[in-house]
Enzyme design. Structure first.
Site: not given
Ligand code: NAP
Length: 293
Positions: A52, A96, A119
């Site tokens: 990322k 994460q 997200d």
């Protein structure tokens, strides 16, 4: 049979994003800024976050990696999230997952400001997506929709079978495909481990989205002639033919299924790269304040 190439499409999208960032900066604007929180040192999570960060650099975004020890408490982590929420320089925040067992995934997700939740996991974004309001859509389903759009795969009125009902893939992609939208208007059946006659259900599908995480589960006898097959699954298996010593296998038995399909995604190189690029698209939207003004 046409191969849906997620690698090529994702590179095209990255080039489009990079161009847009260049123009924003030329006009005196700020580069989009993604913050990623990583707790502990799980190998897979390290790799995902490293990708990322690398993707951000490739398109000209700023990224900040905030690392915390496994021992961080839930309260301390929520406080760190609140700091990022309040930081006007940061446009998007991801944590994460999974986080260590003593921390609740749900509490962490709900602590993120929905306007920075690139997200698309926050219940507010999920709810907005379901009722058709502008929202951050989670990366994998967003990537699948983008692939269908760019390959002009017809979805309206089509019989679509989604195998898997997870919150990150099965449920959101099913919801997106029933929306009144250019890629949508499908008739969707959602299957899971308790579904009876799965083979029969699949064999009637115009579109199969396989997201169950069982290597080569979908075989040719489950797929009708001319079907579209989107393979989301990733299973890592040992391999003596690759340098790394492992390879990735999808949920679809590609060699026997592909000849029956009108369109199919490979693994790797299908949905995976699109998942990565969808996070960049959401971060760009966040920096432009498109969804939450
Ligand atoms: P998950 O949370 O484990 O969910 C799997 C789903 O498949 C569950 O709903 C489960 O049913 C269902 N299932 C399992 N075995 C089944 C069977 N034999 N028949 C029918 N349904 C079955 O997995 P996920 O997070 O959605 O991920 C699915 C796969 O996609 C994994 O391989 C993952 O690595 C991959 N993935 C890839 C990307 C990408 O970028 N390409 C992104 C995300 C995930 P129950 O609900 O009844 O248990």
């Amino acid at each position: 049979m046409q191969l849906i190439d997620g690698k090529i499409i994702s590179e095209q999208i990255k080039a489009e994003i990079a161009k847009e960032v260049e123009e924003i900066v030329k006009k005196g604007g700020k580069k989009p800024h993604l913050a990623a929180i990583l707790v502990g040192n799980d190998g897979a999570s390290e790799t995902y976050v490293a990708h990322k960060v690398k993707d951000c650099a490739q398109v000209g975004f700023t990224s900040t990696l905030l690392r915390f020890d496994n021992s961080i408490s839930e309260e301390e982590l929520i406080n760190e999230i609140k700091k990022v929420n309040a930081n006007p320089d940061i446009d998007g925040l991801i944590v994460q997952l999974p986080v260590p067992k003593h921390i609740s995934d749900n509490k962490i997700i709900e602590a993120i400001d929905p306007a920075k939740d690139v997200d698309g996991f926050h219940p507010i974004n999920v709810g907005r997506m379901v009722i058709g309001l502008p929202a951050y859509v989670s990366a994998t389903p967003a990537g699948i929709i983008e692939l269908l759009r760019r390959y002009k795969v017809p979805t309206a009125g089509k019989n679509c079978v989604v195998i898997g009902r997870s919150n990150i893939v099965g449920k959101p992609i099913s919801n997106l495909l029933i929306q009144k939208a250019d890629v949508g208007d499908a008739t969707v059946t959602i299957c899971h481990s308790r579904t009876e006659n799965l083979k029969e259900v699949c064999s009637k599908a115009d579109i199969i989205i396989a997201a169950l995480g069982r290597a080569e589960f979908v075989t040719a006898d489950m797929v009708k002639e001319g079907a579209v097959v989107i393979d989301v699954g990733i299973t890592r298996v040992e391999s003596q033919t690759t340098k790394s010593g492992f390879k990735l296998i999808g949920d679809v038995k590609f060699d026997e299924v592909a000849p029956k399909c009108s369109f199919i995604t490979p693994v790797p190189g299908g949905v995976g790269p699109m998942t990565r690029v969808a996070l960049l698209q959401n971060t760009l939207l966040a920096s432009k304040k498109v969804i939450y003004k």
